[in-house]
Design a protein around this motif. Structure first.
Motif: not given
Length: 327
Positions: A27-36, A146-150, A171-177, A313-315
Motif C-alpha cells: 500500500v506504499y508503492y512497494g513490492n511483495t511476494i504472496s502465496i495463496s 485472483v492469481y493463486g499460487g506464488l 512464480m513456480d511454487i516448487s521454489l518454496l521450501p 496452485p495458480s488459478f
C-alpha cells in the motif's frame, strides 16, 4: 418456471493468502511476494431461483441460538472462520467470490471472457467494490486471490500511474521450501495496525518512507533467493521483514500475542514473520526436520496451533497470462 441460466449451479472458492515478503509495502508503492494457501478458504454457491435469496451457512452464519452463551461462543469462535480471520477481511473474500460466481450467473462473463477484462486488471474490479464499502486493505490480497499460487508483485508508482495497476509475475511454487503456519484464537485488528503508519507516510515522515522502501526491497531480494534456492538468505529476509515492521508500528500496535508467536518460533532458530497484519505467523525451519519438531513442540507448549502450509496452485491458464495488459 425455472429461470434460464448459464449453468444450474455455480460454486467458487477464495483461498487465504500469506504475505511472504515485502508486506506491508504493497500500500506504499512497494513490492511483495504472496502465496495463496489451501489451508483455509471461503466459498459461495449459487443456484437458479426466481428470487434473489441469500442463504446463511448452516454453521458459520447461524441466525438461531440455543442460549445467549452459545451466541457469544459462536461469535468468538466461528463468526470469522480461520480463512478470513487470519489472512484477509471477510468482505474482500466475499466480494471476490461474488464477482467470480454471480456475474457469470447473470451472463456477464467478466471472469470467463479473457478478451474483455485482462487478468492483471481483474483485481481492480475487487478494489473498486471495496472502495464502495469503505474497506481499507493492501493491494496484494486481491491479486493473490485472483492469481493463486506464488506471485511477485511490483506496485511501484511508475507502474501504477502508467497502467493503473501493478505488474504481477507468477512464480513456480516448487521454489518454496516447507513453510509452517502458526496462529492463535485472538488475532489483531489490521485496521488499527495500519492506521498510524499510513498517516505518517502520507505526511512524508522520513523514517517511515525509508524503512518502507527497505521492506519493499526485501521482496526483490526474496525473489532472487527463491530462484536461486538460497533458503538461508530467505530465512534472513523473513526475519528482517518482521523487524522492520516492528520498528515502524511498535509493540503496542502489533499486540502481545502476535509478538509471542514470532518469539516462540525464533527461540527454536526458525525464521518467522506475520502472514499479514497479525493473527498468524509464517515460519521456516532452515535446519530441517529436527528444527521442525522443536518448533511444533514449542508451539504446543505455548498454546498455539501449527500446521504445514498447503500452497494452492495458480488459478491462471495460459490464456489468462497471455491477456495480461503488461505482457
Amino acid at each position: 418456471m425455472k429461470p434460464t441460466t448459464l449453468v444450474d449451479v455455480i460454486e467458487h472458492k477464495a483461498y487465504a493468502r500469506i504475505g511472504l515478503l515485502g508486506n506491508p509495502s504493497d500500500v506504499y508503492y512497494g513490492n511483495t511476494i504472496s502465496i495463496s494457501i489451501a489451508n483455509f478458504w471461503a466459498s459461495v454457491k449459487l443456484e437458479p431461483s426466481d428470487r434473489l435469496v441469500i442463504n446463511p451457512h448452516p454453521y458459520h452464519d447461524l441466525v438461531e441460538f440455543d442460549s445467549l452463551n452459545y451466541l457469544v461462543s459462536m461469535e468468538v469462535c466461528v463468526w470469522l472462520w480461520p480463512s478470513v480471520k487470519y489472512f484477509t477481511s471477510t468482505a474482500k473474500i466475499i466480494i471476490l467470490i461474488f464477482m467470480r460466481g454471480f456475474l457469470p450467473y447473470l451472463m456477464i462473463q467478466i471472469f470467463l471472457d479473457r478478451h474483455q477484462v485482462k487478468v492483471d486488471e481483474r483485481p481492480t474490479l475487487i478494489l473498486e467494490a471495496e472502495k464502495e464499502l469503505g474497506i481499507v486493505a493492501g493491494l496484494q490480497d486481491r491479486v493473490a486471490q485472483v492469481y493463486g499460487g506464488l506471485v511477485f508483485m511490483d506496485f511501484s508508482k511508475t507502474q501504477m500511474d502508467r497502467l493503473g495497476h501493478g505488474i504481477y509475475t507468477p512464480m513456480d511454487i516448487s521454489l518454496l521450501p516447507p513453510l509452517y503456519l502458526i496462529y492463535a484464537d485472538n488475532p489483531s485488528d489490521s485496521g488499527k495496525v495500519h492506521s498510524t503508519v499510513r498517516q505518517r507516510w502520507l505526511n512524508g515522515d522520513e523514517f517511515i518512507r525509508s524503512t518502507m522502501n527497505e521492506v519493499a526491497n526485501l521482496a526483490v531480494e526474496g525473489r532472487r533467493a527463491l530462484l536461486e534456492k538460497d533458503y538461508a538468505k530467505l530465512a534472513s529476509l523473513m526475519n528482517h521483514n518482521f523487524d522492520l515492521r516492528r520498528s515502524m508500528f511498535g509493540d503496542d500496535a502489533l499486540g502481545a500475542i502476535n509478538l509471542r508467536m514470532v518469539e516462540v518460533a525464533r527461540d527454536t532458530g526458525a525464521a518467522s514473520k506475520f502472514t499479514g497484519s497479525g493473527g498468524a505467523v509464517v515460519a521456516f525451519c532452515p535446519d530441517g526436520p529436527p528444527q521442525i519438531e522443536l518448533l511444533q513442540e514449542a508451539c504446543r507448549k505455548a498454546g498455539f496451533i501449527i500446521q504445514p502450509v498447503q500452497v494452492a496452485p495458480s488459478f491462471l491458464k495460459d490464456l489468462d497470462l497471455g491477456s495480461s495488459s503488461s505482457a
